[in-house]
Design an enzyme around this catalytic site. Sequence first.
Site, mmCIF file in Angstrom:
data_model
loop_
_atom_site.group_PDB
_atom_site.id
_atom_site.type_symbol
_atom_site.label_atom_id
_atom_site.label_comp_id
_atom_site.label_asym_id
_atom_site.label_seq_id
_atom_site.Cartn_x
_atom_site.Cartn_y
_atom_site.Cartn_z
ATOM 1 N N ARG A 134 105.536 -28.063 95.017
ATOM 2 C CA ARG A 134 105.772 -26.769 95.695
ATOM 3 C C ARG A 134 106.590 -27.064 96.936
ATOM 4 O O ARG A 134 106.118 -27.780 97.829
ATOM 5 C CB ARG A 134 104.446 -26.100 96.062
ATOM 6 N N HIS A 155 109.311 -19.142 90.661
ATOM 7 C CA HIS A 155 107.883 -19.485 90.541
ATOM 8 C C HIS A 155 107.532 -19.373 89.051
ATOM 9 O O HIS A 155 106.805 -18.480 88.626
ATOM 10 C CB HIS A 155 107.053 -18.522 91.383
ATOM 11 N N GLN A 184 103.833 -19.057 87.660
ATOM 12 C CA GLN A 184 103.248 -17.736 87.858
ATOM 13 C C GLN A 184 103.681 -16.801 86.720
ATOM 14 O O GLN A 184 102.872 -16.068 86.157
ATOM 15 C CB GLN A 184 103.713 -17.163 89.212
ATOM 16 N N ASP A 223 104.323 -8.166 95.421
ATOM 17 C CA ASP A 223 104.051 -9.464 96.045
ATOM 18 C C ASP A 223 104.238 -9.263 97.550
ATOM 19 O O ASP A 223 104.763 -8.225 97.989
ATOM 20 C CB ASP A 223 105.033 -10.524 95.480
ATOM 21 N N CYS A 260 100.695 -11.424 92.268
ATOM 22 C CA CYS A 260 100.509 -12.869 92.047
ATOM 23 C C CYS A 260 99.439 -13.456 92.961
ATOM 24 O O CYS A 260 98.909 -14.529 92.664
ATOM 25 C CB CYS A 260 101.828 -13.604 92.248
ATOM 26 N N ARG A 266 96.447 -18.349 85.336
ATOM 27 C CA ARG A 266 97.168 -19.496 85.893
ATOM 28 C C ARG A 266 96.597 -20.795 85.308
ATOM 29 O O ARG A 266 97.343 -21.720 84.990
ATOM 30 C CB ARG A 266 97.064 -19.525 87.428
HETATM 31 N N1 CP Z 1 100.119 -17.151 93.188
HETATM 32 C C1 CP Z 1 100.108 -18.384 93.702
HETATM 33 O O1 CP Z 1 100.979 -19.201 93.453
HETATM 34 O O2 CP Z 1 99.049 -18.635 94.518
HETATM 35 P P1 CP Z 1 98.918 -19.891 95.499
HETATM 36 O O3 CP Z 1 99.983 -19.730 96.555
HETATM 37 O O4 CP Z 1 97.543 -19.785 96.074
HETATM 38 O O5 CP Z 1 99.124 -21.130 94.720
HETATM 39 N N1 NVA Z 2 106.593 -14.971 97.256
HETATM 40 C C1 NVA Z 2 105.404 -15.656 97.713
HETATM 41 C C2 NVA Z 2 104.599 -16.085 96.527
HETATM 42 C C3 NVA Z 2 103.295 -16.746 96.871
HETATM 43 C C4 NVA Z 2 102.541 -17.196 95.652
HETATM 44 C C5 NVA Z 2 105.784 -16.839 98.562
HETATM 45 O O1 NVA Z 2 106.759 -17.526 98.237
HETATM 46 O O2 NVA Z 2 105.124 -17.075 99.580
#
Ligand code: CP
Ligand code: NVA
Length: 337
Positions: free
Chosen positions: A135, A162, A165, A257, A297, A325
């Site tokens: 990430r 993502h 997701q 989101d 999400c 997930r």
């Molecule tokens: N939706 C999602 O990716 O959640 P986290 O940021 O908690 O991993």
């Molecule tokens: N768009 C959000 C998604 C979190 C799961 C972010 O990037 O923070």
Amino acid sequence: MNDESAAALNAQGSQRMSAPHGRSPLNYIFGADQLRGRDIIGIEDLSKEELLLIVQVASDLKQNKFDSTQTQFSKGQTLAMLFEKPSLRTRVTFEAGMTQLGGSAIYLEGQLGIRESVSDVAKNLDRWLDGIMARTFDHETVLQLAANAKVPVINGLSDREHPCQAFADFLTLQEHKGKLEGLKLAFIGDGNNVVNSLMLFAAKIGMHFSIACPRGYEPVKELWDITLELAKTTGSKIVLTDDPIDAVKDADAVYTDTWVSMGQESESEKRIKDFKGFQVNSALLANAKSNVIAMHCLPAHRGYEITDDVLDGNQSVVFDQAENRLHAQKAVIALTL
Ligand code: CP
Ligand code: NVA
């Protein structure tokens, strides 16, 4: 996966692809090993068949279609999980997923490229482990990891996509609507990483997709253009508007989101002002189909992009998405590592 290992895999052909480590109960699905050794960087890199394969295997794993001797897809394997940003769902589901598949995961936190270069990190992990999930802030970091590791690299969220997701979300849509093709998915809010993966997935499989966002917060143009091109071949109707009511008309699912993604915290005040009117609430959902489902999400910012009554109400499937997930992650691990 770097160019050299991709070439080696191709050279080895179907034998290597069909019997990795001599353990592939997924062979019951024709073509199930086509993702073996591959990176999962974005929806943009996967075909319709590959996307549907991941959803199918996730669904089969969820329904315990494999007996106990067959679920040990990752026996003896280890996954590195690199996090430059916080996580609940991605971290826990990848780690639990590896454990449930007979392997293990190692959590590493911190910005990559500070103590040593991203490429050196990748080259080290590649010598010890069977896969890397990352990430990152910059999408380029995931690409650099993939270019410098022979083992599969999985994008656990970057500023561009993502994908993991989206796998869970399309499994959730399939479960609640009984199909994917021909549905209409509407997104209300910021044209961010989550949207990029959703719209590409929709266009690849023939789902209609509308997004309502304030001007200046549209999805990245390059991916929007790819989405429009894909839609021409699958018949998806793709719409961009600044009118949330227009976007949710006839929608089977309405998704939102956060207005402030991780890394954008300094813009919070401005964004909260700019996104006024782009909230998913029951008044907005009344303009969609009567059996519409509400999606998010997570993490949610209650009272901002979504109201409590929608998030906790009977149209909400957000905790199914969260559960899925786990199943989607397991499918990705079983299919690639
Ligand atoms: N939706 C999602 O990716 O959640 P986290 O940021 O908690 O991993
Ligand atoms: N768009 C959000 C998604 C979190 C799961 C972010 O990037 O923070």
